[in-house]
Enzyme design. Structure first.
Site, PDB file in Angstrom:
ATOM      1  N   ASP A 277      32.712  71.107  51.685  1.00  0.00           N
ATOM      2  CA  ASP A 277      32.549  70.072  50.672  1.00  0.00           C
ATOM      3  C   ASP A 277      31.086  69.655  50.518  1.00  0.00           C
ATOM      4  OD1 ASP A 277      33.770  67.923  48.983  1.00  0.00           O
ATOM      5  OD2 ASP A 277      32.847  66.632  50.479  1.00  0.00           O
ATOM      6  N   GLU A 319      31.482  74.649  47.920  1.00  0.00           N
ATOM      7  CA  GLU A 319      31.718  73.701  46.826  1.00  0.00           C
ATOM      8  C   GLU A 319      30.338  73.219  46.373  1.00  0.00           C
ATOM      9  OE1 GLU A 319      32.573  69.770  44.848  1.00  0.00           O
ATOM     10  OE2 GLU A 319      31.826  69.823  46.890  1.00  0.00           O
TER      11      GLU A 319
END
Ligand code: GLC
Length: 642
Positions: A277, A319
């Site tokens: 993330d 990401e």
């Protein structure tokens, strides 16, 4: 060298092929690269002892990996680039919205399998603060399952069942920040210096002010600025996302080692793919925007290479919602610098598809895709149209100008088109994080609502309903055939509309991304046999397209994408080439009117030489009239040679 090649090399040298012996060999083979990466971040003069600590950590971490997962690691390595396979089709879901909790998700495995899904991205499920938690992206723990989802045992049951049934699991590793309730943050607040150094904390505003000169804002409406004053410790802490998400300080090697331990413990729960993330933000430096810095890449490579030693069957997804040339770098920049992520979100394709829907033209899509640098052979994309986040308009200004458009005006048009500021637009999206200082804004809303279904159903306009259905199928057919793993956002397979209930919830009200995080509508699923329903048409078509993809190896990603110009500004054409000359030609019409393309050049590609080709979408042969290929509004074709 990719994982598989490395493994072959390692295995070929090994006399003893036990998991333990292979682990030791992997460690020896990767050690110099790991050392080089480590000292590039943590200078040798000061950090020799820390490197020794890392070396001591490896056997401890490997000891935590179960026998079953160790054997799976070896199988995966033997299988090479298994993640490029055409048979993988993903779905992203929130456990609580899908079917209440982890056990509920497990009960729905038959639904997923029936649709053809065999890869699930489960949104964060570990403990988080009560109230606002950025959908669980503010983590209180990296392993402890929040009780609203069930227990760790439930999760272990689920992952065991997934393994049995051949379903892959992806979980997030929220690597950039923790919540302000994470034990380290709590200790920092109590004045513990050691833990204050786990974050970027400052006694006064001088460094924060220096940072702020160039740091952009991620959530300018709700969390302006990048630092938060914490009264308890009388210090400022860096909070690039929300003020309750504290950025981890990776200039401190202890943070790296503790996070590596967290990562390994998480993957040991049975995680196949790790979504890294917000990884572009991992390293901060005054005077820079602190995204995509070389050190962030070295850090990702260091995580990757360490996992390669301990749990090599697990792969990484980047990401990084950044410019295409920057996304590509998260695949790693060559063997000497280490591998980074095997997968990355194709955020550029996603945003460009939305631009093409609004403009009904494919020019910007071509211009941008043609200039995306080639990705490494062993990597692949996650292709998607919607996810839990907003749609950002990160197009290259130069390309917008080449289209003859003015960049700020064009972005304003897109925001107007999608966010209900143009009467004639079919879309019903919401404006997210509009920044009046810059005029920037992003878009939220479900795929179906953004593609006009909400408005069309409300007005009962049959023609608009049909157009919307075609658009939903068009975009999904493109992500299913582009090359990479398609990731369907749960609910999109049944054309779920915006859900406005978040407006009543104080913990969600400030973040309208919740409009596109709906509950799965199981009552509607019960009715999917009624073929008249727009949702059934979409569901059954997607199910068919998924089945077609899974039974045709041409859909596997072997870096075989070739763009073609069809000579019509509303149409996108690309080919998935094959050495046997038996590829797949994908043609999509982005206009609400029928369009034609000249067949002469399609002939040149050899698609009509042996008779009319088969369209795998409709299952029918293509009929050609007077040298023109006719496309219905928003029609998509998957042509295979006859
Ligand atoms: C990622 C997530 C997003 C979250 C952010 C901060 O971008 O997709 O939902 O807000 O990270 O963790």
């Amino acid at each position: 060298m990719n994982q598989a090649a490395l493994h072959k090399l390692v295995a070929s040298r090994a006399k003893d092929k036990s998991p333990q012996a292979l682990f030791e060999l992997r460690l020896n083979t990767n050690l110099s690269l790991i050392q080089q990466l480590f000292f590039s971040l943590y200078p040798v003069e000061k950090h020799n002892k820390d490197f020794d600590d890392l070396l001591k950590l490896f056997p401890k971490l490997f000891a935590l990996r179960s026998k079953e997962l160790r054997l799976q690691d070896i199988k995966r390595l033997d299988a090479g680039t298994w993640y490029q396979n055409e048979e993988i089709v993903g779905m992203q879901l929130y456990v609580e919205n899908f079917n209440t909790d982890i056990k509920g998700l497990q009960q729905k495995i038959p639904y997923l399998k029936n649709l053809g899904i065999n890869f699930i991205h489960v949104m964060p499920i570990t403990t988080r603060p009560k109230g606002e938690s950025d959908g669980g992206y503010a983590v209180n723990s990296y392993q402890k399952v929040d009780k609203k989802y069930g227990t760790q045992e439930d999760l272990l049951h689920l992952t065991a069942e997934f393994r049995k049934q051949g379903i892959l699991l992806m979980l997030d590793f929220v690597v950039n920040h923790t919540s302000d309730e994470y034990p380290w943050a709590k200790n920092a607040k109590k004045g513990n210096k050691k833990y204050q150094d786990y974050y970027y904390t400052f006694e006064n505003r001088s460094t924060p002010d220096a940072f702020e000169k160039v740091l952009p804002e991620v959530f300018p409406e709700t969390a302006p600025g990048n630092f938060t004053y914490i009264q308890e410790m009388d210090r400022w802490v860096m909070t690039v996302f929300n003020n309750y998400q504290w950025d981890l300080n990776y200039t401190n090697p202890k943070v790296f080692m503790e996070m590596l331990t967290n990562l390994v413990k998480m993957v040991n729960l049975g995680v196949d793919l790790v979504r890294f993330d917000a990884l572009a933000f991992l390293w901060k430096k005054v005077g820079t925007i602190s995204q995509n810095l070389p050190e962030a890449h070295n850090l990702v490579a260091l995580f990757r290479m360490c996992l390669q030693v301990v749990a090599p069957g697990t792969i990484f997804l980047a990401e990084a919602i950044v410019a295409p040339k920057d996304i590509i770098k998260y695949f790693g920049e060559g063997p000497k610098l280490g591998n980074e992520c095997e997968l990355a979100y194709n955020a550029s394709l996603m945003a460009l598809l939305w631009n093409s829907i609004a403009t009904k033209k494919t020019g910007l899509l071509y211009k941008s895709l043609e200039r995306v640098p080639a990705k490494p052979k062993e990597s692949t994309w996650i292709n998607y149209i919607r996810c839990h986040d907003d749609i950002g308009l990160g197009y290259d200004d130069g390309f917008i100008r080449e289209m003859g458009w003015n960049p700020p005006e064009h972005r304003k048009f897109l925001l107007d088109y999608y966010c209900q500021r143009l009467d004639w637009s079919p879309a019903t999206g919401l404006l997210f994080m509009y920044n009046p200082k810059t005029g920037d804004g992003r878009i939220t809303g479900s795929a179906a609502s953004l593609l006009g279904l909400e408005k069309a159903l409300a007005s009962g306009d049959g023609e608009q309903i049909q157009l919307s259905i075609s658009k939903i199928i068009l975009l999904h057919a493109l992500i299913l055939s582009f090359g990479g793993i398609p990731m369907i956002y749960a609910g999109d397979e049944i054309a779920t509309l915006n859900e406005y209930s978040f407006e009543e919830d104080p913990a969600k009200r400030g973040d309208n991304r919740w409009v596109n995080r709906p509950q799965q509508n199981w009552a509607l699923v019960e009715k999917l046999n009624d073929k008249q329903l727009p949702q059934s048409q979409i569901y059954h078509t997607l199910k068919h397209l998924i089945a077609v993809r899974k039974s045709n190896p041409i859909f596997a990603d072997s870096n075989n994408l070739k763009l073609h110009h069809g000579g019509n500004e509303h149409v996108l054409v690309f080919e998935r080439t094959h050495h046997s000359n038996n590829g797949l030609l994908v043609i999509g019409n982005f206009d609400e009117r029928p369009q034609v393309i000249d067949l002469a050049w399609v002939m040149k590609l050899g698609y009509f030489t042996k008779g009319e080709p088969m369209d795998l979408v409709s299952g029918e042969k293509i009929v050609v009239k007077s040298g023109l290929l006719e496309l219905k509004p928003y029609q998509v074709l998957w042509l295979k040679k006859a």
